[in-house]
Design a protein around this motif. Structure first.
Motif, PDB file in Angstrom:
ATOM      1  N   ASP A 216       0.826  -1.197   0.000  1.00 53.96           N
ATOM      2  CA  ASP A 216       0.000   0.000   0.000  1.00 53.96           C
ATOM      3  C   ASP A 216       0.863   1.251   0.000  1.00 53.96           C
ATOM      4  O   ASP A 216       0.605   2.196  -0.718  1.00 53.96           O
ATOM      5  CB  ASP A 216      -0.900   0.016   1.237  1.00 53.96           C
ATOM      6  N   LEU A 219       2.219   2.339  -3.376  1.00 54.54           N
ATOM      7  CA  LEU A 219       1.237   2.695  -4.397  1.00 54.54           C
ATOM      8  C   LEU A 219       0.520   4.006  -4.084  1.00 54.54           C
ATOM      9  O   LEU A 219      -0.074   4.620  -4.947  1.00 54.54           O
ATOM     10  CB  LEU A 219       0.229   1.552  -4.548  1.00 54.54           C
ATOM     11  N   LYS A 224      -3.078   6.773  -9.478  1.00 51.43           N
ATOM     12  CA  LYS A 224      -4.022   5.646  -9.466  1.00 51.43           C
ATOM     13  C   LYS A 224      -4.810   5.566 -10.774  1.00 51.43           C
ATOM     14  O   LYS A 224      -5.272   6.556 -11.296  1.00 51.43           O
ATOM     15  CB  LYS A 224      -4.987   5.812  -8.299  1.00 51.43           C
ATOM     16  N   THR A 229     -10.042   2.173  -4.181  1.00 51.52           N
ATOM     17  CA  THR A 229      -9.771   2.840  -2.905  1.00 51.52           C
ATOM     18  C   THR A 229     -10.577   4.112  -2.725  1.00 51.52           C
ATOM     19  O   THR A 229     -11.028   4.725  -3.653  1.00 51.52           O
ATOM     20  CB  THR A 229      -8.275   3.202  -2.754  1.00 51.52           C
TER      21      THR A 229
ATOM     22  N   ASP B 150       7.625  -3.080  -1.383  1.00 61.03           N
ATOM     23  CA  ASP B 150       6.706  -2.714  -2.474  1.00 61.03           C
ATOM     24  C   ASP B 150       7.355  -2.750  -3.858  1.00 61.03           C
ATOM     25  O   ASP B 150       6.797  -3.367  -4.776  1.00 61.03           O
ATOM     26  CB  ASP B 150       6.088  -1.340  -2.211  1.00 61.03           C
ATOM     27  N   VAL B 169       1.168  -1.938 -11.787  1.00 58.69           N
ATOM     28  CA  VAL B 169       0.685  -1.006 -10.762  1.00 58.69           C
ATOM     29  C   VAL B 169      -0.830  -1.110 -10.631  1.00 58.69           C
ATOM     30  O   VAL B 169      -1.372  -1.222  -9.527  1.00 58.69           O
ATOM     31  CB  VAL B 169       1.109   0.451 -11.096  1.00 58.69           C
ATOM     32  N   THR B 170      -1.512  -1.117 -11.776  1.00 57.92           N
ATOM     33  CA  THR B 170      -2.976  -1.218 -11.759  1.00 57.92           C
ATOM     34  C   THR B 170      -3.427  -2.499 -11.061  1.00 57.92           C
ATOM     35  O   THR B 170      -4.348  -2.482 -10.238  1.00 57.92           O
ATOM     36  CB  THR B 170      -3.521  -1.198 -13.199  1.00 57.92           C
ATOM     37  N   GLN B 173      -2.995  -2.257  -7.361  1.00 61.68           N
ATOM     38  CA  GLN B 173      -3.941  -1.357  -6.706  1.00 61.68           C
ATOM     39  C   GLN B 173      -5.265  -2.069  -6.437  1.00 61.68           C
ATOM     40  O   GLN B 173      -6.014  -1.693  -5.557  1.00 61.68           O
ATOM     41  CB  GLN B 173      -4.169  -0.110  -7.561  1.00 61.68           C
ATOM     42  N   ASN B 174      -5.494  -3.134  -7.213  1.00 64.82           N
ATOM     43  CA  ASN B 174      -6.733  -3.887  -7.022  1.00 64.82           C
ATOM     44  C   ASN B 174      -6.542  -5.160  -6.208  1.00 64.82           C
ATOM     45  O   ASN B 174      -7.436  -5.587  -5.487  1.00 64.82           O
ATOM     46  CB  ASN B 174      -7.341  -4.219  -8.376  1.00 64.82           C
ATOM     47  N   SER B 176      -3.765  -6.364  -3.664  1.00 64.55           N
ATOM     48  CA  SER B 176      -2.572  -5.721  -3.101  1.00 64.55           C
ATOM     49  C   SER B 176      -1.386  -6.651  -2.854  1.00 64.55           C
ATOM     50  O   SER B 176      -0.279  -6.185  -2.657  1.00 64.55           O
ATOM     51  CB  SER B 176      -2.931  -4.973  -1.822  1.00 64.55           C
TER      52      SER B 176
END
Lengths: 229, 207
Positions: A216, A219, A224, A229, B150, B169-170, B173-174, B176
């Protein structure tokens, strides 16, 4: 037969050593792409080879420290073979002058638990590598899975295993051969990872945690594009 | 039984030497190098004790040439000690031919650290560095790594064929973690990266 993994970068600097290992000792020398120019003699042991003047040269300090500490992350045991400098034919060999800096490096290496071995040249180094590989094999640490990974998919999987922190090439080979898919590895308990990777418990725990690590913090700082989120 | 002096912490810059070394050239050199020396009669097999739990056994050229008695001593030394043990081996013209066998025995069979020295002068220089080095930070000592994971997770996801940085990255983000990404159904992945890519990612993890 004894098998030794060698980085492709060692080929040019170690032609003589390779041929001694193969021809005189009948070792299986497998060339692969490691992240540095070192040898792997077992699941847990890597061997660096440096000339005495290399260790003694202050300008090499940063590189030597980076290489040794890098290996300490990947391997439970790290050996450093210190080889006498070669004298060109016709030259008389000058005795090596130990400096305070050299002694300081040797003392630091010993104190950090790096195993030092002393060699007179390529032939000695070959014998030492063979001895180390045989000893590790007797201790049940030898690499017993096939050294080849066949097919594009398996190659890609191997590369993925190599990008897990603290997984060395031997572990990655073991994982590739002992798990039929990445999903199987990811769903495995620590014990199974330890067994399948032929690695220590703490290393298996580290892998287990890494595969479950939730990112987290990183990112937050990236733009984004998702919408969860 | 080891004496009290060994059990108490040794101050920096000090070493304990076995009494038998009192009049040696090595001791003179150590003194010259700013090392404080305590002599001790009951040091056991070790010749020197250094701060931070290091002990040194000195194997002379004479020991090596004389036969195999030094081997029994080394075995006892290894078995008796809980310290970090270093064996200094005199590698001279006389002992040269025995050196490979000595090295194999000390390092491979006994698992002790070995450093060859040409004689007492080189030995004293090394010991001085060992004593003084203990107050400096050891660059080779593994540090407990507090790496940020990360970027490493992101790099791993990019190892999936067809997944570049943006897609990785995408995905993260969904989903983790790598585990969550791996257990995602193709239909879930499809909402984020499209059908073809979703199937490719799913099959890569499960094939």
């Amino acid at each position: 037969s004894v098998c030794i993994l060698v980085d492709s970068r060692c080929i040019s600097s170690g032609v003589e050593l390779m041929s001694i290992l193969r021809q005189r000792h009948a070792a299986t020398v497998h060339i692969c792409s490691l992240d540095g120019s070192y040898f792997i003699v077992s699941n847990r042991m890597a061997v660096e080879r440096h000339s005495q003047s290399d260790v003694a040269a202050m300008q090499n300090r940063k590189r030597l420290v980076e290489r040794v500490t890098g290996l300490q992350v990947l391997f439970d045991r790290v050996c450093l073979i210190v080889e006498k400098d070669r004298t060109k034919t016709g030259e008389t060999s000058r005795p090596f002058q130990r400096t305070r800096y050299y002694d300081n490096m040797v003392a630091a290496l010993v104190s950090a638990g790096v195993r030092l071995l002393w060699s007179d040249g390529a032939e000695d180094t070959a014998v030492l590598l063979m001895d180390l590989a045989r000893l590790e094999h007797r201790k049940g640490q030898g690499i017993t899975v096939p050294l080849e990974v066949k097919g594009q998919h398996r190659q890609q999987v191997l590369q993925m295993y190599l990008s897990i922190p603290s997984v060395n090439y031997a572990h990655a080979l073991n994982l590739s051969h002992n798990f039929h898919s990445i999903a199987q590895l990811i769903d495995s308990p620590v014990e199974a990872i330890q067994k399948g990777g032929n690695m220590s418990r703490s290393r298996a725990e580290e892998i287990y945690r890494f595969l479950r690590y939730s990112c987290d913090s990183f990112l937050v700082n990236t733009p984004k594009t998702g919408n969860n989120t | 039984m080891k004496s009290a002096v060994l059990n108490s912490a040794l101050p920096h810059g000090h070493i304990i030497c076995a009494e038998r070394w009192r009049n040696s050239a090595l001791i003179q050199d150590l003194k010259g190098g700013g090392v404080n020396i305590l002599f001790e009669n009951e040091l056991g097999l070790a010749d020197f004790h250094l701060p931070s739990k290091t002990s040194i056994l000195y194997v002379s050229e004479g020991n090596i040439v004389a036969g195999t008695e030094y081997r029994r001593k080394l075995v006892r030394y290894r078995n008796a000690s809980s310290l970090q043990d270093v064996v200094l081996v005199e590698r001279t013209r006389l002992s040269e031919q025995y050196f490979p066998a000595v090295q194999r025995f000390v390092v491979l069979d006994l698992g002790l650290a070995l450093v060859p020295v040409s004689g007492q002068t080189e030995a004293s220089q090394l010991i001085i560095q060992m004593v003084h080095g203990q107050t400096r930070e050891n660059p080779f000592r593994p540090r407990s790594s507090c790496r940020l994971l990360d970027p490493l997770v992101l790099a791993l996801v990019q190892q999936v064929p067809g997944v570049g940085r943006v897609k990785a990255v995408t995905l993260l983000q969904n989903f983790s973690s790598i585990q969550q990404l791996c257990s995602a159904a193709p239909a879930e992945l499809e909402l984020i990266v499209g059908r073809a890519s979703a199937l490719q990612i799913h099959s890569f993890f499960h094939k």
